[in-house]
Each structure stands twice: as structure tokens, then as C-alpha cells.
Write an enzyme that holds these catalytic residues in place. Structure first.
Site, PDB file in Angstrom:
ATOM      1  N   ASP A   1      24.404 -26.659   2.156  1.00  0.00           N
ATOM      2  CA  ASP A   1      23.309 -26.125   1.441  1.00  0.00           C
ATOM      3  C   ASP A   1      22.282 -27.133   1.269  1.00  0.00           C
ATOM      4  OD1 ASP A   1      21.650 -24.372  -0.203  1.00  0.00           O
ATOM      5  OD2 ASP A   1      22.834 -24.732  -1.997  1.00  0.00           O
TER       6      ASP A   1
ATOM      7  N   ASP B   1      15.716 -23.489   3.519  1.00  0.00           N
ATOM      8  CA  ASP B   1      16.796 -23.669   2.966  1.00  0.00           C
ATOM      9  C   ASP B   1      18.214 -23.079   3.818  1.00  0.00           C
ATOM     10  OD1 ASP B   1      19.042 -23.596   1.108  1.00  0.00           O
ATOM     11  OD2 ASP B   1      18.574 -21.824   0.007  1.00  0.00           O
TER      12      ASP B   1
END
Length: 511
Positions: free
Chosen positions: A98, A311
């Protein structure tokens, strides 16, 4: 008046005859102007240069079980995962990647965690693990007075352990527990062409002993933990860079076959495009980029500029309303298929092809400063049935606010470099080969399509964090073979000719 005084000192070359008596060993003393003579001079110069720059000890670092990342589709929330090893003796964890958060956490002394038995998951061939500080000889609890602890005035004594809580964008999705310090096991590679000799590296990192998870983390997303790759000082890339192990950068790479790569320290190839990171509220707290225009095929609708978070922890892309509307409408004009709706689909623009074959899909291009462009060759999600292609959707959703999110589905086919040192995102086409073997990544834009089932709306909206693979590292070209006759040449020009050949050879060793 004072008498002027002149001081002088005699300079002596390190390989002069006068230095031989003071050298500890002269067994490898080079003949003047020989090949070995220039090689030893260059080796010393490069070492001094690296020391002066405070250079990193390793060009690449990657998890001890390898750089490979993988996605399991709908079963694990459409995220990419990699195996990491923590502690002494080491314990393995399958963590989600992440880039949108900072904290590394794993299930630990569980009060409320996801099931860890392989029988709960169709894609696992072994059980997942739970960490316990008491079972690791190298584990240390963090005091609440530690600089990375956020307790502030609630810290009453140095013996009090540091609690943590991380809340994610998905509703009621969080991880909480205690902060601990332990060893993260990695491998290193200098990235030199053909090199296969990797060495082990033990890096101390602070991470979350995740005793209690909630929301998506109990429903199949990141059941064995998550590694935050964000720019904050508590992320794994930050720990590695601050300890001098790597340059402050990392790369991810995703393939169409759901595999990928992760490399810490990678700053990308010499030839790549880039765009600067932008501050958010005056701080570089996440990876924000500025898109100047967005094009479908060769058509660029007006007023499609926006800022977006890049992201890997978001599975599918979201764009601000004004950009989403213009882009979706232009896509609808250009695609040759019948628009429809699929039950449970999170996307608005879905289509049924006129045959079992996918029609020509227009590319989606993000335009940046200095005419840099990021081309998404397949901005669609394809659904299949027994006969072949069942339909496809433009895999973009409208964002709630003015900030978009470039998710993992737009990153496929690229080597993405998060260059935190120079505050820029860089990219180049790649098929995600393993850089630790000294292989270069060929330039080959991907045009495949996913064979995974159409995601459910609930699964898509769980911001469980998708992965961004990383493949990085410049693999130097193989230097030319230098003939043994060169060492016999004595002319000034010839000496400098092979001096530069040696320079390129040593660049492949040191960089």
C-alpha cells in the site's frame, strides 16, 4: 613587521616507488600505466565518491523470499501481496502493498483478527502466521515516549508501551495494537549485469503488532497484514533510507498476469518519464501528482486537469467529477459496443461487444508537465463467461471530492519509481523482470486483459489497499571485452581510451 612564512609539502603518488616501504602489502602493487594500475585508481575514486555523498550501501533491497508480488483477484480484495520475514527466528507474512499509507502491521497476539487458516482461502497452499513479540529474540516494545509514538500527553511513564491505531478510508476499517521493533529480513543486489550473488540484510523496523482489526481486514482484505510504502517516517522505505541501506526511493511493477515486483532503493532506468510530487496542505504526506489533461485516444476533452493520489493500495481508479464525466462521455463516443449494466458492478459505463471478441479499446492518456505522458492501454475491466468475453466496463469511478486516486488498475505494464529523494514519480514500460538477477526490463507496453471475475460492488469499495509491484534498478549494459593487448599500449591517448572503458566497467560494479 612579521616575516612572511611559506609552508610547502611534497605530494607523493600512492603508487610511486617512494610509497612502497610504507604500504602494508605490496603483493598487488600495479605496474605504472598498466590495466590494473588504472583499475585500482578508479576503485579508490569511486569508494571515496560514495563516502563523500553518504551513498547507500545497497543499490537494491527486496524481501528475503524474493522480489515477486502477486494478486489473488477478488479473494483478497484485488490487491497485490508479497511475502516478508520478520523476527528471530523469522516468521513469514503475506502482506498487502500500500503506497497510500505508512504503517507496516501484521496480526499479532490476536484479539480480533481475520482467519489465518488456508482452508478459509481458495488461493493459499499454506496457513498464514501470527506474530508474537514474546517468540522473537530480537523483538523490542516501543515506549510511549518514543518519537514515533503518538500518545503525547497520555504517556505517563517510559515503561508504558506505545499503542497505535490506523484508520483507513473504507468505512470502519482499521488496525490497532502496540508498536514494536524487530528485524525485517531482506536480500541485497548491486544490480550488475549477470550478477546472481545476493546477500542477506537484517534491517530494524518499527511496525504494528496488530491485535485488533476491523472492517475489510476481517473480510478477506490483507488478512496477514499490510506494508505501508508512503512517504511518512514510519514507513519501511523511510526506515531503510534513514539507516543508509538504500537511496530514498522504491519501485513497483505490475504485469497483466497478476504478478509483479517490489524493489527498495530503485531510482529507475536512465530513460524514463517523470512528474513532480505535489504537497498536500504544505506537506509531502502522500504521493500527489498534478494531471494537466486527460485524453481518450487522440481526443483531449477540455477542463480535465486535476490532482490525484498515486496509490497502489487502491484497486481501481477514481477521478474528480468534472474529469470523470468528460472522460467517460468521450470514451462512450469512441467505443464500438452496446452500453449495458451488470448487476453488482461498481462502474457506470459498461458494454456488451457485438461478438465474442473485445472491440478496439481507446487508450487513456494522462498528460503532465513538459509534455510527459502516462498511457493506460487498457482502462477497462473485462468480464468472461464459458463462451468468452461477456462484457467490459470503463474501470473508473467518480471520486467524492476534488482529489482523484490513480489506482492499481492504471499501473499495469509500468515500472513505477516513487523517487522520494527527488520528490517525483517516474515511469517506464516494463514486463517486470527480476532486477536482482541483473536483467533489464524490456520496453513492451502491455495490451492484455484480466481474466478475473467482475468484482462485487462491496469488494471494490473496500479500500483494502491494492498493490504496486516494483521492479527497479538500472541493469548496466555488459561492458566490452578489453583485449589483453591494451595493457601493452603506452600512448597517452590509448591509456585514456581504456581508462574510460574501465570507468564503464566499474560503474556496473558500484552502481
Amino acid at each position: 613587521m612579521p616575516i612572511p612564512t611559506t609552508f610547502s609539502v611534497r605530494l607523493v603518488h600512492r603508487f610511486s616507488e617512494e610509497m612502497k616501504p610504507v604500504r602494508v602489502s605490496t603483493s598487488d602493487w600495479p605496474d605504472r600505466r598498466s590495466m590494473r594500475y588504472y583499475q585500482m585508481l578508479l576503485e579508490n575514486d569511486f569508494l571515496r565518491h560514495k563516502i563523500n555523498l553518504g551513498a547507500a550501501r545497497h543499490q537494491f533491497l527486496f524481501p528475503s523470499q524474493g522480489s515477486k508480488t502477486m494478486s489473488f483477484g477478488n479473494d483478497f480484495g484485488w490487491l497485490h501481496y508479497t511475502w516478508i520475514d520478520i523476527g528471530t527466528p523469522s516468521t513469514s507474512f503475506l502482506v498487502a502493498l500500500d503506497a497510500g499509507s505508512d504503517r507496516l502491521w501484521v496480526p499479532c497476539d490476536c484479539i480480533q483478527c481475520a482467519p489465518l487458516s488456508a482452508s478459509f482461502y481458495s488461493n493459499l497452499d499454506r496457513d498464514l502466521n501470527e506474530y508474537s513479540p514474546s517468540r522473537s529474540l530480537s523483538s523490542k516494545h516501543l515506549s510511549c515516549s518514543h518519537r514515533l509514538c503518538d500518545t503525547g500527553s497520555n504517556c505517563k511513564t517510559n515503561k508504558q508501551q506505545c499503542p497505535y491505531t490506523v484508520n483507513y478510508l473504507s468505512e470502519n476499517t482499521s488496525s490497532s495494537g502496540l508498536l514494536v521493533e524487530d528485524i525485517l529480513h531482506l536480500q541485497s543486489s548491486d544490480g550488475s549485469s549477470g550478477s546472481k550473488s545476493n546477500s542477506s540484510v537484517q534491517a530494524p523496523v518499527v511496525f504494528g503488532c496488530g491485535m485488533k482489526q476491523s472492517g475489510g481486514y476481517l473480510d478477506g482484505v490483507a488478512p496477514d497484514g499490510l506494508i505501508g510504502l508512503g512517504p511518512g517516517e514510519s514507513s519501511v522505505p523511510s526506515f531503510l533510507a534513514k539507516s543508509g541501506l538504500i537511496r530514498d526511493s522504491f519501485s513497483l511493477c505490475f504485469n497483466e498476469d497478476d504478478s509483479g515486483r517490489l524493489f527498495f532503493g530503485d531510482q529507475g532506468p536512465i530513460v524514463q518519464q517523470s512528474t513532480p510530487f505535489l504537497p498536500l496542505d504544505g506537506m509531502f504526506s502522500t504521493y500527489i501528482i498534478g494531471v494537466e489533461a486527460c485524453c481518450i485516444g487522440s481526443s483531449c476533452p477540455k477542463v480535465t486537469s486535476f490532482n490525484a493520489q498515486f496509490d497502489s493500495g487502491t484497486s481501481f481508479t477514481l477521478l474528480p467529477g468534472h474529469a470523470y464525466g468528460a472522460i467517460a462521455e468521450e470514451f462512450d463516443k469512441q467505443v464500438n459496443a452496446t452500453r449495458t449494466t451488470f448487476q453488482g458492478s461498481p462502474w457506470e459505463y459498461c458494454y456488451v461487444p457485438s461478438s465474442q471478441q473485445l472491440p478496439k479499446i481507446p487508450t487513456l492518456t494522462l498528460m503532465f508537465q513538459q509534455n510527459n505522458s502516462f498511457v493506460v492501454y487498457n482502462p477497462v475491466f473485462v468480464s468472461y463467461n464459458n463462451q468468452g468475453i461477456n462484457g467490459f466496463c470503463l474501470a473508473i469511478q467518480p471520486a467524492d471530492g476534488d482529489l482523484g486516486i490513480i489506482g492499481q488498475n492504471f499501473m499495469t505494464g509500468y515500472r513505477l519509481v516513487f523517487d522520494r529523494e527527488n520528490k517525483k514519480l517516474a515511469w517506464s514500460h516494463s514486463n517486470c523482470q527480476d532486477l536482482s538477477l541483473g536483467k533489464r526490463m524490456p520496453i513492451s507496453p502491455s495490451n492484455g486483459s484480466s481474466s478475473n471475475p467482475l468484482p462485487a460492488d462491496e469488494q471494490q469499495r473496500t479500500k483494502g489497499h491494492a498493490v504496486a509491484p516494483a521492479v527497479a534498478g538500472r541493469a548496466p549494459q555488459t561492458p566490452s571485452v578489453v583485449s589483453s593487448q591494451i595493457s601493452q599500449m603506452v600512448s597517452y591517448r590509448q591509456h585514456w581510451h581504456y581508462y574510460w572503458l574501465l570507468l564503464f566497467q566499474l560503474l556496473s560494479v558500484f552502481y
